[in-house]
Design an enzyme around this catalytic site. Structure first.
Site, PDB file in Angstrom:
ATOM      1  CB  ALA A  58      25.159  20.963   8.500  1.00 33.85           C
ATOM      2  N   GLY A  90      22.527  19.524  17.111  1.00 33.35           N
ATOM      3  CA  GLY A  90      23.945  19.859  16.992  1.00 33.35           C
ATOM      4  C   GLY A  90      24.469  19.699  15.574  1.00 33.35           C
ATOM      5  CB  CYS A  91      24.108  16.977  13.124  1.00 28.44           C
ATOM      6  SG  CYS A  91      24.894  15.718  14.163  1.00 28.44           S
ATOM      7  CB  THR A  92      20.622  21.031  12.282  1.00 27.03           C
ATOM      8  OG1 THR A  92      19.966  19.789  12.011  1.00 27.03           O
ATOM      9  CG2 THR A  92      19.985  22.139  11.468  1.00 27.03           C
ATOM     10  CE  LYS A 119      19.423   9.176  12.973  1.00 27.56           C
ATOM     11  NZ  LYS A 119      19.372   8.569  11.677  1.00 27.56           N
TER      12      LYS A 119
END
Length: 179
Positions: free
Chosen positions: A75, A70-72, A65
Site C-alpha cells: 500500500a 506485506g500489505c503495508t 489484511k
C-alpha cells in the site's frame, strides 16, 4: 517452554504452507475479458463501483489484511508512486475482506490517498479468483488486475512481490499505453 516454541513454530510453518498452497488461483481471468462488476463500501462507507472508473485505467489490487507487514509495504509503495500512476491516467483501489472501520484506520495511519474497499462477504474477491479459505477464515489473495478504460482485464498479476509491485504496474502500464 521449548515445547511451546516448537508447537508455535510448527503452527506458523503449516499456516504459511497452507496460505501458499491455497493461494493458487481457483480460476483465472483472461486478458481481454470484462472485469467482474463490483460495488463495495470504502473506508467512509461510500459505495464505490467499477462503473465509476470507466474511461480510465484502474489498478485493482486485492490484499490479505490491513496493517500487516506485506500489505503495508504494498500500500505504501502505491501511495509513494501515485504521481507516476496518475500521470499514466490510472486510479488505484485496494480490496480486502476487512471491514470499513479497519480500512479507515489503516488508510489514516499510512496516509493512503486511494480507496480501500470492504469485501466482508468475499464475493468480489471470489469473482476475481482472489479468495482463499483457511479453515473458517476468508482471506483475499495478493492479486492485482490492471483494468483498461473499457473495463476489460489488461493484465493480471498472481505472483505479487509487495516491494516491487507498484513499479511493475507502472512499467506494464507504460508498455500497454504505447501499444
Amino acid at each position: 517452554m521449548l515445547i511451546k516454541i516448537v508447537f508455535y513454530s510448527v503452527i506458523l510453518v503449516l499456516a504459511f504452507w497452507g496460505y501458499r498452497y491455497f493461494s493458487a488461483p481457483n480460476h483465472q481471468l483472461s486478458v481481454g475479458q470484462a472485469a467482474p462488476y463490483f460495488a463495495l463500501a470504502d473506508a467512509k462507507g461510500t459505495l464505490v463501483n467499477l462503473n465509476a472508473f470507466k474511461g480510465q485505467w484502474l489498478v485493482l489490487y486485492f490484499y490479505p489484511k490491513d496493517d500487516t507487514p506485506g500489505c503495508t509495504k504494498e500500500a505504501c509503495h502505491f501511495r509513494d508512486d501515485m504521481h507516476h500512476l496518475e500521470k499514466l491516467g490510472a486510479k488505484v483501489v485496494g480490496i480486502s475482506v476487512d471491514d470499513s472501520a479497519s480500512h479507515a484506520a489503516f488508510a489514516k495511519k499510512y496516509n493512503l490517498p486511494f480507496p480501500l474497499l470492504a469485501d466482508t462477504s468475499g464475493k468480489v474477491a471470489e469473482s476475481y479468483g482472489a479468495l482463499t479459505h483457511i479453515g473458517p477464515l476468508n482471506i483475499a489473495k495478493r492479486y492485482t488486475f490492471l483494468i483498461d478504460p473499457a473495463a476489460n482485464i489488461a493484465k493480471a498479476y498472481f505472483n505479487v512481490e509487495a516491494s516491487t509491485h507498484s513499479q511493475e504496474i507502472i512499467d506494464d502500464l507504460t508498455r500497454l499505453q504505447r501499444g
